[in-house]
Design a protein around this motif. Structure first.
Motif, PDB file in Angstrom:
ATOM      1  N   ARG A 289       0.715  -0.901  -0.264  1.00 43.64           N
ATOM      2  CA  ARG A 289       0.211   0.115  -0.018  1.00 43.64           C
ATOM      3  C   ARG A 289       1.261   1.105   0.163  1.00 43.64           C
ATOM      4  N   ALA A 290       0.129   2.325  -0.819  1.00 37.83           N
ATOM      5  CA  ALA A 290       1.757   3.495  -1.486  1.00 37.83           C
ATOM      6  C   ALA A 290       1.290   4.147  -0.450  1.00 37.83           C
ATOM      7  N   ASP A 291      -0.555   4.109   0.351  1.00 35.01           N
ATOM      8  CA  ASP A 291      -0.515   5.167   1.426  1.00 35.01           C
ATOM      9  C   ASP A 291       0.282   4.385   3.339  1.00 35.01           C
ATOM     10  N   ARG A 292       0.507   3.650   3.072  1.00 34.03           N
ATOM     11  CA  ARG A 292       1.447   3.175   4.409  1.00 34.03           C
ATOM     12  C   ARG A 292       2.677   2.843   4.041  1.00 34.03           C
ATOM     13  N   PRO A 293       3.167   4.043   4.150  1.00 34.41           N
ATOM     14  CA  PRO A 293       4.865   3.357   3.953  1.00 34.41           C
ATOM     15  C   PRO A 293       6.044   2.903   4.947  1.00 34.41           C
TER      16      PRO A 293
END
Length: 314
Positions: free
Chosen positions: A234-238
């Motif tokens: 998930r890009a929104d959870r680096p």
């Protein structure tokens, strides 16, 4: 570390049941997990005080207990693991009011867990973290007493260094008490920079020494946060900044190569990598699609050369 099937060694994490995960979704997740051959549910008496308006734990255990009562016969299909040490005694006052591991705290904590879960005995009780303010002998004695009384079947240590676990096991054997026989620590393919502090309070990383110790003593090993809160996909959870180093880049490159070769997802390969080492990953999912993906990881076979490539990359 046991010869259970891959599905049976996957552990369903229930941290946010009753708070961020409502009862209906929690029931659906546990139903699907059991239907697929899953066995272990992992909770804690403190889950999840930080997400609960009450400021104390107990919500997860209550939801599991309600589910057990609503599903005739399911208790015989699942095993329940819970923890004591971290539940606040004063709402919204953690860590200063955390219950700790005194004899009184352990016995009272387990009594509350048994009542909320509505079960006769807990299959595995974890000491959730160290409590250096209490003599280790007192904690070991309390855990042993619970086993002697049949309230607990097995005991383990979460977030403890191996040397401390060994001290406790020596004490237990000398007193004729049940020794800790399982370790629970944080572990994943991608690792933080050596010596860097994790952003999560109380988390302790699994080390090579822990694995060697567990192997030599025949201890079970469970790993929490194996998928790094969605960071692999998930890009929104680096990944947190402590994971920003060349080893992460190499590990992710190898992960993508192995995923392409096996036809599995990144998450599935990470879980299969843990299972291949005899480690039980705790999967904390919030919907059925995530659960199905995780369950399918039990059918991903990694070859020795895959494991060697991961070892070289990290």
């Amino acid at each position: 570390m046991g010869a259970e099937s891959g599905t049976a060694r996957l552990v369903l994490g229930t941290m946010y049941y009753g708070t961020r995960v409502d009862r209906e979704r929690a029931y659906a997740l546990m139903d699907r997990f059991v239907e697929a051959g899953g066995v272990w549910l992992d909770t804690a008496n403190c889950y999840s005080f930080w997400a609960d308006p009450s400021g104390v734990g107990g919500a997860s255990e209550r939801v599991i207990g309600e589910w057990l009562r609503a599903r005739s016969g399911v208790r015989g299909e699942v095993r329940i693991a819970t923890k004591v040490r971290q539940d606040p005694r004063v709402p919204h006052r953690w860590p200063e009011s955390a219950e700790g591991l005194s004899s009184d705290a352990v016995l009272a904590g387990v009594a509350g867990s048994v009542e909320r879960l509505g079960i006769d005995s807990i299959d595995l009780l974890w000491a959730h973290a160290e409590d250096r303010s209490v003599p280790l002998t007192e904690t070991v004695t309390a855990f042993g007493e619970l086993v002697d009384r049949g309230v607990v079947s097995r005991v383990g240590a979460a977030n403890h260094p191996a040397w401390r676990v060994e001290q406790a096991r020596v004490l237990a054997r000398s007193m004729g008490a049940e020794p800790w026989s399982a370790l629970q620590l944080r572990h994943s393919l991608v690792q933080p920079r050596p010596g860097a502090a994790l952003p999560d309070d109380g988390h302790r990383l699994l080390t090579g020494d822990d694995l060697d110790y567990a192997d030599s003593e025949g201890l079970d090993v469970w790993a929490y946060t194996p998928l790094l809160n969605g960071g692999y996909v998930r890009a929104d959870r680096p990944f947190p900044p402590v994971y920003d180093h060349p080893g992460t880049i190499r590990a992710l490159r190898t992960l993508d190569d192995v995923a392409a070769e096996t036809g599995a997802t990144r998450n599935q390969v990470v879980l299969a990598w843990l299972l291949a080492q005899g480690i039980g990953p705790i999967i904390g999912v919030s919907d059925l699609a995530q659960l199905d993906e995780a369950l399918d990881a039990a059918h991903v076979t990694l070859k020795d050369e895959h494991m060697s490539r991961f070892a070289a990359a990290r």
